[in-house]
Design a protein around this motif. Sequence first.
Motif, PDB file in Angstrom:
ATOM      1  N   VAL A   1      -7.003   0.421   5.307  1.00 31.99           N
ATOM      2  CA  VAL A   1      -6.147   0.326   4.117  1.00 31.99           C
ATOM      3  C   VAL A   1      -5.747   1.725   3.654  1.00 31.99           C
ATOM      4  O   VAL A   1      -4.580   1.997   3.356  1.00 31.99           O
ATOM      5  N   LYS A   2      -6.722   2.626   3.623  1.00 33.16           N
ATOM      6  CA  LYS A   2      -6.441   3.994   3.162  1.00 33.16           C
ATOM      7  C   LYS A   2      -5.484   4.717   4.102  1.00 33.16           C
ATOM      8  O   LYS A   2      -4.676   5.540   3.659  1.00 33.16           O
ATOM      9  N   THR A   3      -5.585   4.424   5.398  1.00 30.82           N
ATOM     10  CA  THR A   3      -4.727   5.121   6.349  1.00 30.82           C
ATOM     11  C   THR A   3      -3.318   4.525   6.440  1.00 30.82           C
ATOM     12  O   THR A   3      -2.451   5.106   7.105  1.00 30.82           O
ATOM     13  N   SER A   4      -3.096   3.399   5.787  1.00 28.91           N
ATOM     14  CA  SER A   4      -1.821   2.684   5.950  1.00 28.91           C
ATOM     15  C   SER A   4      -0.869   2.848   4.773  1.00 28.91           C
ATOM     16  O   SER A   4       0.244   2.313   4.807  1.00 28.91           O
ATOM     17  N   ARG A   5      -1.288   3.573   3.734  1.00 33.19           N
ATOM     18  CA  ARG A   5      -0.453   3.655   2.527  1.00 33.19           C
ATOM     19  C   ARG A   5       0.881   4.347   2.782  1.00 33.19           C
ATOM     20  O   ARG A   5       1.929   3.881   2.300  1.00 33.19           O
ATOM     21  N   ASP A   6       0.874   5.438   3.535  1.00 36.15           N
ATOM     22  CA  ASP A   6       2.125   6.172   3.772  1.00 36.15           C
ATOM     23  C   ASP A   6       3.127   5.322   4.542  1.00 36.15           C
ATOM     24  O   ASP A   6       4.321   5.306   4.227  1.00 36.15           O
ATOM     25  N   GLN A   7       2.637   4.602   5.564  1.00 38.44           N
ATOM     26  CA  GLN A   7       3.543   3.780   6.371  1.00 38.44           C
ATOM     27  C   GLN A   7       4.104   2.607   5.573  1.00 38.44           C
ATOM     28  O   GLN A   7       5.275   2.252   5.721  1.00 38.44           O
TER      29      GLN A   7
ATOM     30  N   GLY B   1      -5.252  -6.904   1.339  1.00 45.04           N
ATOM     31  CA  GLY B   1      -3.889  -6.401   1.389  1.00 45.04           C
ATOM     32  C   GLY B   1      -3.331  -6.089   0.014  1.00 45.04           C
ATOM     33  O   GLY B   1      -2.423  -5.261  -0.117  1.00 45.04           O
ATOM     34  N   SER B   2      -3.900  -6.730  -1.023  1.00 48.41           N
ATOM     35  CA  SER B   2      -3.470  -6.449  -2.396  1.00 48.41           C
ATOM     36  C   SER B   2      -3.850  -5.034  -2.803  1.00 48.41           C
ATOM     37  O   SER B   2      -3.107  -4.358  -3.512  1.00 48.41           O
ATOM     38  N   GLU B   3      -5.035  -4.585  -2.360  1.00 44.47           N
ATOM     39  CA  GLU B   3      -5.427  -3.208  -2.651  1.00 44.47           C
ATOM     40  C   GLU B   3      -4.490  -2.232  -1.952  1.00 44.47           C
ATOM     41  O   GLU B   3      -4.085  -1.223  -2.539  1.00 44.47           O
ATOM     42  N   LEU B   4      -4.133  -2.535  -0.706  1.00 46.35           N
ATOM     43  CA  LEU B   4      -3.197  -1.686   0.018  1.00 46.35           C
ATOM     44  C   LEU B   4      -1.842  -1.641  -0.693  1.00 46.35           C
ATOM     45  O   LEU B   4      -1.271  -0.553  -0.868  1.00 46.35           O
ATOM     46  N   LEU B   5      -1.341  -2.786  -1.114  1.00 47.82           N
ATOM     47  CA  LEU B   5      -0.041  -2.811  -1.786  1.00 47.82           C
ATOM     48  C   LEU B   5      -0.089  -2.062  -3.107  1.00 47.82           C
ATOM     49  O   LEU B   5       0.798  -1.248  -3.405  1.00 47.82           O
ATOM     50  N   MET B   6      -1.127  -2.301  -3.909  1.00 50.61           N
ATOM     51  CA  MET B   6      -1.201  -1.642  -5.213  1.00 50.61           C
ATOM     52  C   MET B   6      -1.405  -0.138  -5.074  1.00 50.61           C
ATOM     53  O   MET B   6      -0.830   0.645  -5.842  1.00 50.61           O
ATOM     54  N   GLU B   7      -2.217   0.301  -4.112  1.00 47.94           N
ATOM     55  CA  GLU B   7      -2.396   1.733  -3.886  1.00 47.94           C
ATOM     56  C   GLU B   7      -1.080   2.381  -3.458  1.00 47.94           C
ATOM     57  O   GLU B   7      -0.758   3.502  -3.859  1.00 47.94           O
ATOM     58  N   THR B   8      -0.308   1.648  -2.654  1.00 42.03           N
ATOM     59  CA  THR B   8       0.979   2.167  -2.201  1.00 42.03           C
ATOM     60  C   THR B   8       1.960   2.265  -3.355  1.00 42.03           C
ATOM     61  O   THR B   8       2.673   3.274  -3.496  1.00 42.03           O
ATOM     62  N   LEU B   9       2.012   1.241  -4.206  1.00 45.11           N
ATOM     63  CA  LEU B   9       2.916   1.278  -5.360  1.00 45.11           C
ATOM     64  C   LEU B   9       2.519   2.395  -6.320  1.00 45.11           C
ATOM     65  O   LEU B   9       3.379   3.072  -6.893  1.00 45.11           O
ATOM     66  N   ARG B  10       1.211   2.593  -6.495  1.00 48.81           N
ATOM     67  CA  ARG B  10       0.747   3.696  -7.340  1.00 48.81           C
ATOM     68  C   ARG B  10       1.194   5.030  -6.759  1.00 48.81           C
ATOM     69  O   ARG B  10       1.699   5.900  -7.481  1.00 48.81           O
ATOM     70  N   GLN B  11       1.046   5.187  -5.454  1.00 46.32           N
ATOM     71  CA  GLN B  11       1.442   6.417  -4.777  1.00 46.32           C
ATOM     72  C   GLN B  11       2.941   6.655  -4.923  1.00 46.32           C
ATOM     73  O   GLN B  11       3.386   7.777  -5.194  1.00 46.32           O
ATOM     74  N   MET B  12       3.737   5.615  -4.752  1.00 46.97           N
ATOM     75  CA  MET B  12       5.185   5.743  -4.879  1.00 46.97           C
ATOM     76  C   MET B  12       5.585   6.092  -6.306  1.00 46.97           C
ATOM     77  O   MET B  12       6.497   6.900  -6.534  1.00 46.97           O
TER      78      MET B  12
END
Length: 391
Positions: free
Chosen positions: A196-202, A226-237
Amino acid sequence: MSPLRIKHQPQTMPSINAFRSVALVFAMVLLAACSTPTGVKFTPSPSEIQSLEPVLVATTRTPTQNADYSGDRDVKLHLAAYQISIPKIHKVGQIEWPRDKPDPKRHFAVASVDPFPDPKAYQARLAKMAAEASAKQKNAPRSAALFVHGYNTDFSESLYRAAQLRHDFGLTMPLTLFSWPSAGEPGLYIYDRDSVKTSRDQLASLIGLMASSKLDDIVLIAHSLGSELLMETLRQMALANHGTLPSKIHSVILISPDLDIDVFNTQLRAIKTLPREFAIFASQKDRALQLSSFLAGDRNRVGNNIDETKINRKGITVIDVSDFTGGDGMNHMTAVTSPSLVALLKGMTASNQQVFLNAPGETQTFSDIVVDTATLPLTLVVKTTSAILNK
């Protein structure tokens, strides 16, 4: 001669960590019992295909052979279009898995694969599919959906689950699957969390591709981890763009999110303006999240929390589906595997009805909307002042 001294060792209770270790083993056994056959399989008889569902795929898994991918991580974002054959005997919420060679009359199977040479080719196909769906619905908005799977999911299961979701809900908009490198093995939970941590940028890159395509709005759907991955990605964006997200993100739907509530609130704080619709499907009967909560120190996950006051942000709909039974045995995918709930939500959208929620804690009964579901009447408890579904 000195007297013999016997030192009595006090009896000690097993530590809480020992209990958690036992619970973890028990959880792995339960999840392993729910495992499915793995590997992409092609239909041997294209002429006998019963029903086709197109699924666009973006994955950071390592390619293997036969249009399949492993659980190993890859820095490259692979893009392709798959056609999935679904049999007429398909039961709502299920994936009819082939044990060996798939029979298109009985099993899910891959009918065709079309790899995209570059991101622009993916964007062109996405825009074309959205425009075609819009035209069929009298020039409705050009919409597209993105689905992010959860823990313990190999590539073939994520692919077939995306096709099942699209088929059972009768989605007309194009659906893109983001298949991150889950190991697909119940004992490798930590590996999945690291993936999950390695997939945020992609994932951020993929959402960017969708947002820069010829679309009017985007629906983001995630399940479990997958919700953690999505939320971490939205936070990053959001952090990279002064707290804002792409304006085309219309809806976020989290299904049984395996996500700590404090972490969730931290992620929300980074996003100044939430998408117009933000819904969480939660269930107190989610056995997978009950185990996850115990292992986390009896702290509820977002997916089995039905107390909206613990979420420190307005405009988020918490939908309690505890009254429904999922088709997965663990009640961890109730929103997409419960025939009653799928029929209910599909019936609402087919009749073009929007569900508006009034006072917090008010119960809505929809038994009059879907009349062909044997287990109704059932209730959804929804807590917000926003519309939850209008697609």
